[in-house]
Each structure stands twice: as structure tokens, then as C-alpha cells.
Design a protein around this motif. Structure first.
Motif, PDB file in Angstrom:
ATOM      1  N   ARG A  39       0.850  -1.193   0.000  1.00 24.41           N
ATOM      2  CA  ARG A  39       0.000   0.000   0.000  1.00 24.41           C
ATOM      3  C   ARG A  39       0.889   1.247   0.000  1.00 24.41           C
ATOM      4  O   ARG A  39       2.098   1.152   0.288  1.00 24.41           O
ATOM      5  N   LYS A  69      -5.698  -5.123   3.761  1.00 24.72           N
ATOM      6  CA  LYS A  69      -6.503  -6.291   3.381  1.00 24.72           C
ATOM      7  C   LYS A  69      -7.952  -5.879   3.125  1.00 24.72           C
ATOM      8  O   LYS A  69      -8.525  -6.182   2.078  1.00 24.72           O
ATOM      9  N   THR A  70      -8.537  -5.180   4.102  1.00 22.56           N
ATOM     10  CA  THR A  70      -9.935  -4.787   3.958  1.00 22.56           C
ATOM     11  C   THR A  70     -10.083  -3.772   2.828  1.00 22.56           C
ATOM     12  O   THR A  70     -11.057  -3.807   2.070  1.00 22.56           O
TER      13      THR A  70
HETATM   14  N1  LIG Z   1      -3.817   0.466  -1.542  1.00 28.09           N
HETATM   15  C1  LIG Z   1      -4.221   1.432  -0.688  1.00 28.09           C
HETATM   16  N2  LIG Z   1      -4.404   2.687  -1.119  1.00 28.09           N
HETATM   17  C2  LIG Z   1      -4.797   3.653  -0.267  1.00 28.09           C
HETATM   18  N3  LIG Z   1      -5.065   3.454   1.046  1.00 28.09           N
HETATM   19  C3  LIG Z   1      -4.897   2.230   1.537  1.00 28.09           C
HETATM   20  C4  LIG Z   1      -4.470   1.149   0.711  1.00 28.09           C
HETATM   21  N4  LIG Z   1      -4.401   0.043   1.459  1.00 28.09           N
HETATM   22  C5  LIG Z   1      -4.764   0.424   2.698  1.00 28.09           C
HETATM   23  N5  LIG Z   1      -5.052   1.714   2.756  1.00 28.09           N
HETATM   24  C6  LIG Z   1      -5.473   2.456   3.958  1.00 28.09           C
HETATM   25  O1  LIG Z   1      -4.724   1.934   5.051  1.00 28.09           O
HETATM   26  C7  LIG Z   1      -5.531   1.820   6.215  1.00 28.09           C
HETATM   27  C8  LIG Z   1      -5.514   0.396   6.747  1.00 28.09           C
HETATM   28  O2  LIG Z   1      -6.044  -0.474   5.757  1.00 28.09           O
HETATM   29  P1  LIG Z   1      -6.990  -1.692   6.070  1.00 28.09           P
HETATM   30  O3  LIG Z   1      -8.049  -1.340   7.052  1.00 28.09           O
HETATM   31  O4  LIG Z   1      -7.413  -2.235   4.779  1.00 28.09           O
HETATM   32  O5  LIG Z   1      -5.964  -2.658   6.810  1.00 28.09           O
HETATM   33  P2  LIG Z   1      -6.178  -4.187   7.194  1.00 28.09           P
HETATM   34  O6  LIG Z   1      -5.057  -4.929   6.587  1.00 28.09           O
HETATM   35  O7  LIG Z   1      -7.529  -4.623   6.873  1.00 28.09           O
HETATM   36  O8  LIG Z   1      -5.934  -4.147   8.758  1.00 28.09           O
HETATM   37  P3  LIG Z   1      -6.626  -5.027   9.923  1.00 28.09           P
HETATM   38  O9  LIG Z   1      -5.943  -6.327   9.924  1.00 28.09           O
HETATM   39  O10 LIG Z   1      -6.304  -4.263  11.163  1.00 28.09           O
HETATM   40  O11 LIG Z   1      -8.058  -5.096   9.632  1.00 28.09           O
HETATM   41  C9  LIG Z   1      -6.917   2.274   5.809  1.00 28.09           C
HETATM   42  O12 LIG Z   1      -7.074   3.609   6.177  1.00 28.09           O
HETATM   43  C10 LIG Z   1      -6.928   2.178   4.303  1.00 28.09           C
HETATM   44  O13 LIG Z   1      -7.784   3.106   3.694  1.00 28.09           O
END
Ligand SMILES: Nc1ncnc2c1ncn2[C@@H]1O[C@H](COP(=O)(O)OP(=O)(O)OP(=O)(O)O)[C@@H](O)[C@H]1O
Ligand SMILES: [Mg+2]
Length: 505
Positions: A13, A93-94
Motif C-alpha cells: 500500500r 486487506k480490507t
Molecule cells: N492500496 C491502498 N491505497 C490507499 N489506502 C490504503 C491502501 N491500502 C490500505 N489503505 C489504507 O490503510 C488503512 C488500513 O487499511 P486496512 O483497514 O485495509 O488494513 P487491514 O489490513 O484490513 O488491517 P486489519 O488487519 O487491522 O483489519 C486504511 O485507512 C486504508 O484506507
């Protein structure tokens, strides 16, 4: 890349606002669209290669086109598929699954869930051969090792079951028929609102559960009038986390422990699957691995998106995610028959009880028809049915873990059969019996030839003795005739007579 069963991609990311403010450096060097250089724990440069690497400038549509389009096409052809997002908390991931919001986000940022749904409807509507179809969705989460129905919160401990025709499935999960993408998103946003989410120092909206979006497709097509059914499971895992970094306490700490435990169970399954000859793959060590058994074990198409933070400060976690991806890429399970649900609309199916759990829409029991191809025999289906009945009875009074243990014991003792192992067991039993029989025959032949040799030797001795005796007798007769009187054996030495068995008193 190698012909692994699982498509594995890495996504970095962009640096977050906080990381940029802290002047964090980026922890990798891009080589090309499949490889990058990453420093390992000894500060040495290592090149990692995957099916595809999505860098911080990649679009959501790039991920969809590479990872999901083939899986959507397969599902419409009756082949099940799974896409899993894996990685450290806050790694994206989300975001990759849902985008910034499932309902309100611009076209560019739309995530995999919406794109997969649109892709499915697109395929179904534009295919000239497809006459009728249904799409259903379910949504569950695994929270503190319980499977909860996100579309009906009263169902908070769903059971994972297995049958020959469906493979692994979540029994009793709510299924909603949907007619188009926007219909589905409304329902999914309700489910997402029910999902366990919490704030940690690493992620304001951290997923505290593993979430599964399940889309089941069924359609009838011309000219063979076949009904095909396929399933896509999108898995948004909760992130692995170091509690000192996330600042987890109390309930959040319990959640973190359970999440880390089930992710390490997933790691153990991957390790077992990549061992040359796995004796035992511990699918039953967690709900997550049990649900993913078919996907990782070779019965359906699988894709893994390893999400990583680009920041230097998170490089140990990113390295561990990358290594998980490398390991997963090594999975080469033997292709097992995909739980097939392809039916020809020509003869009635004797297996409609298995269909009831999953399908209540277009196809009635009378309509659900078995194809002519090699599907399970009636015996094996009955066997499955009886197995499920027995286990359901036990589940009424025992805990799920105890039932799982009993099930394993029953399989070991041959009281019930593990559907995956039946054919193998019969084969190996036949092989054992045949080898035993052959060993026995070889031994008997060996003994027989020894006896023949002994008899031949004895025979030879006797023949020789007989010849000597005959010669002596002939000489004796001659001598007797010449002398015409006296004892017949008078002139024969006693030693010779003893040799031929004539011992005169
Ligand atoms: N490719 C991307 N482009 C822009 N923003 C991103 C990207 N990937 C993640 N983000 C931002 O990073 C932050 C964390 O992302 P996300 O919630 O998807 O993490 P996660 O891996 O699901 O974490 P968790 O395991 O805690 O649920 C969010 O604010 C999201 O908008
Ligand atoms: Mg998340």
C-alpha cells in the motif's frame, strides 16, 4: 512462475499519513511487475518473485483483473474459487476487499467484493448459452473461534460441515438471493456493519475477525440443459499483530491472541501442505483452516493477496507476510475432484437432500438432477448422510471440539469413513493384501524347491546304492553258479552288504 495450485500476489500500500509524517523510508526496491528486493533480518538483499506484485501506484482494478477475473469465469463454469487477503494489521486487506467503503466510493477505489459481484452478473447476463440463473450470498465471520452469521446475528455459532457433493460448507448460514450488484451491496453493507471492528494504534478500523463473503452461482445453459453450480469465497482475514505495537488490552488483547493463534494454524497447514509427503494436515486446528480446507487442499482455485506496509518500521512483519506468500506458492496438492454440482436436466437426482442446505431457489428437489458423469455412488452418498446424522446427534449434546475429536476417532476405528480417504484406504488395503499373498507364495515356492532338491539328492544316493547292489548280486549269482554250492553271500564283504542295506546276521 511455477505451476502452483495457488496464485500468490503481493501488494504494497502507499505510505500512510502517519508514516510520511515520521519520514519513514520504504523497505523494498521494485525490480519489475513480479519481483522486488527486500532486506532480510541479516540486512542482506533478497529477491522475491510472485505471480504479480502490486506497488503503491497500483489500482484496485489491476488487482481484480489479475487475481479475480479467472476465478469469476471459473465459478460460472462450475469450479469453486477462493481469494484470501493476508497480512499485518493495517496493511490494506480490507481496503483491497471492500475499498474505503462498500457502498459509497468512487469507481477507481471500488474493492474486490463489488467487482467480483459485478463480474459474476456480467458473465451470467452476457453469456448466450445461459438461460436461467440464481446468485446467492452469505456472509459470516470467525470471531473468537466462533462462526457468526453476519446476515442474521441470532446465528452466532454455526457449524462447519463436510459432504461429498458440497465439500466443506457452513451449515445453516443465511443465504440471500440477489438479482444484481447494487442489491447485493445493500445486504453486504448490513453484514459489514455487524462485523467485529475495533480501534488499535495501528489501524483505526481494525478487523477483529476473519470475514467470509460467499457467492453461490447456479445456472442452466443450452444446448445440453445442464445446471452448473460454482461458489466464490472472498476471505478478508484479521491482521496478524504484535500486541506491543497495536497496544491491545482487555478484550482487544483476547481478540489479538485468537487471531494470531488461527493465523499460525493457517501457517501450520501451509507448512504441512508443502512438506513432501504430509502425513497429517492439521485443518481441524482452527475454524479458519477447516473452512479453507478445500481451497488450500486442491479442490478449488485459490488466490492469495499478501498485503504489506511499505514502511521500514514494519519491515519485520512485511518480511513475515512475504515469506508466508513464498511458502504458499509451494503448495502443489494433487488435484482432487472438485465437488461438482453439475446436473443434466434429464433424470431425477437421488441426492437432493444434500442440495437442500445450499439451494432453495430456482431448482426444486424434483428439478435437481444428477448428471451422467462419475458422481458419487448412492452408497457413498448414503454414507455421507449417515455420517452427518451421527455427528449432528453428537453436536446436540457435545462441544464442537469434542465432536471433532470423536469424528477423528471414528474415522481411525473405521466406524465412519473419511470421504477423502475412502478410495485411498481401499487401494492401500488391496495393495497390502496382494503384497502379503505374493510374499506367502514366494516363501512357499522357496520351501518347495528346497524339498525337491533334498529328494533329488536322496534319490541319487539310492540309485547309486541300487546299482552297486545289482552288480554285487549279479556277481554273486555267477560265483554261485560256478561253485554250485555254499552260501549266496559267502564271498561278499560285510561292508558292501551293509552299504546296500543287506546286513547278514
Ligand atoms: N492500496 C491502498 N491505497 C490507499 N489506502 C490504503 C491502501 N491500502 C490500505 N489503505 C489504507 O490503510 C488503512 C488500513 O487499511 P486496512 O483497514 O485495509 O488494513 P487491514 O489490513 O484490513 O488491517 P486489519 O488487519 O487491522 O483489519 C486504511 O485507512 C486504508 O484506507
Ligand atoms: Mg481489515
Amino acid at each position: 512462475m511455477s505451476n502452483s495450485n495457488v496464485t500468490v500476489c503481493v501488494r504494497f500500500r502507499p505510505l500512510s499519513h502517519k508514516e510520511r509524517k515520521g519520514n519513514d523510508k520504504v523497505c523494498f526496491n521494485k525490480l519489475d511487475s513480479e519481483s522486488f528486493v527486500f532486506k532480510d533480518e541479516r540486512d542482506e538483499d533478497v529477491i522475491f518473485s510472485f505471480d504479480k506484485v502490486f506497488y503503491d501506484d497500483s489500482e484496485q482494478s489491476d488487482v481484480y483483473n489479475f487475481l479475480a477475473v479467472p476465478i469469476v469465469a471459473d465459478a460460472v463454469n462450475g469450479i469453486n474459487g477462493t481469494i484470501i487477503t493476508y497480512g499485518q494489521t493495517g496493511a490494506g486487506k480490507t481496503y483491497s476487499m471492500e475499498g474505503p467503503s462498500i457502498l459509497h466510493c468512487n469507481e477507481l477505489k471500488t474493492g474486490l467484493v463489488q467487482r467480483v459481484l459485478n463480474g459474476l452478473f456480467e458473465c451470467l447476463k452476457t453469456s448466450a448459452n445461459i438461460t436461467t440463473w440464481t446468485v446467492k450470498l452469505s456472509m459470516v465471520e470467525i470471531y473468537l473461534e466462533k462462526v457468526r452469521d453476519l446476515l442474521d446475528l441470532s446465528k452466532d455459532n454455526l457449524q462447519i460441515k463436510e459432504s461429498k457433493s458440497q465439500g466443506i460448507f457452513i451449515s445453516g448460514a443465511t443465504e440471500i438471493s440477489i438479482m444484481n450488484g447494487s442489491d447485493a451491496l445493500e445486504r453486504l453493507s448490513e453484514g459489514i456493519a455487524n462485523r467485529a471492528v475495533g480501534e488499535t494504534q495501528m489501524n483505526l478500523a481494525s478487523s477483529r475477525s476473519h470475514c467470509l463473503y460467499i457467492f453461490s452461482v447456479q445456472h442452466e445453459s443450452t444446448p445440453d440443459e445442464r445446471v452448473r453450480a460454482g461458489k466464490i469465497i472472498l476471505v478478508d482475514l484479521a491482521g496478524s499483530e504484535k500486541v506491543e505495537k497495536t497496544g491491545a488490552e482487555g478484550r482487544v488483547l483476547d481478540e489479538a491472541k485468537t487471531i494470531n493463534k488461527s493465523l499460525s494454524a493457517l501457517g501450520n497447514v501451509i507448512n504441512a501442505l508443502t512438506t513432501a509427503k504430509p502425513n497429517h494436515v492439521p485443518y481441524r486446528d482452527s475454524k479458519l483452516t477447516r473452512i479453507l480446507q478445500d481451497s488450500l487442499g486442491g479442490s478449488s482455485r485459490a488466490a492469495l493477496l499478501c498485503c504489506c506496509s511499505p514502511s521500514w518500521s514494519n519491515s519485520p512483519e512485511s518480511l513475515s507476510t512475504i515469506r508466508f506468500g513464498t511458502r504458499t506458492k509451494l503448495i502443489k496438492t494433487l488435484p482432487k475432484p472438485i465437488p461438482t454440482e453439475v446436473y443434466s436436466a434429464k433424470k431425477p437426482s437421488p441426492y437432493s437432500h444434500d442440495q437442500d442446505d445450499l439451494h432453495d431457489g430456482t431448482l426444486s428437489k424434483a428439478d435437481s438432477i444428477q448428471s451422467e458423469a462419475s458422481y458419487p455412488s448412492l452408497d457413498s452418498c448414503d454414507h455421507d448422510y449417515l455420517r452427518e446424522r451421527l455427528l449432528s446427534k453428537l453436536r446436540l449434546s457435545l462441544k464442537e471440539e469434542d465432536v471433532d475429536l470423536l469424528e477423528e476417532l471414528f474415522v481411525q476405528e473405521g466406524i465412519i469413513f473419511d470421504p477423502d480417504k475412502v478410495v485411498l484406504d481401499i487401494d492401500s488395503a488391496c495393495h497390502d493384501a496382494a503384497s502379503q499373498q505374493i510374499a506367502f507364495l514366494v516363501e512357499a515356492v522357496g520351501e518347495l524347491s528346497e524339498t525337491v532338491q533334498e529328494l533329488t539328492d536322496e534319490n541319487e544316493t539310492l540309485r547309486h546304492q541300487l546299482e552297486v547292489a545289482q552288480e554285487i548280486a549279479a556277481r554273486a549269482q555267477c560265483a554261485a553258479a560256478e561253485r554250485s554250492g555254499g552260501s549266496l553271500f559267502g564271498f561278499v564283504p560285510a561292508a558292501v552288504l551293509r552299504l546296500v542295506g543287506f546286513v547278514p546276521d
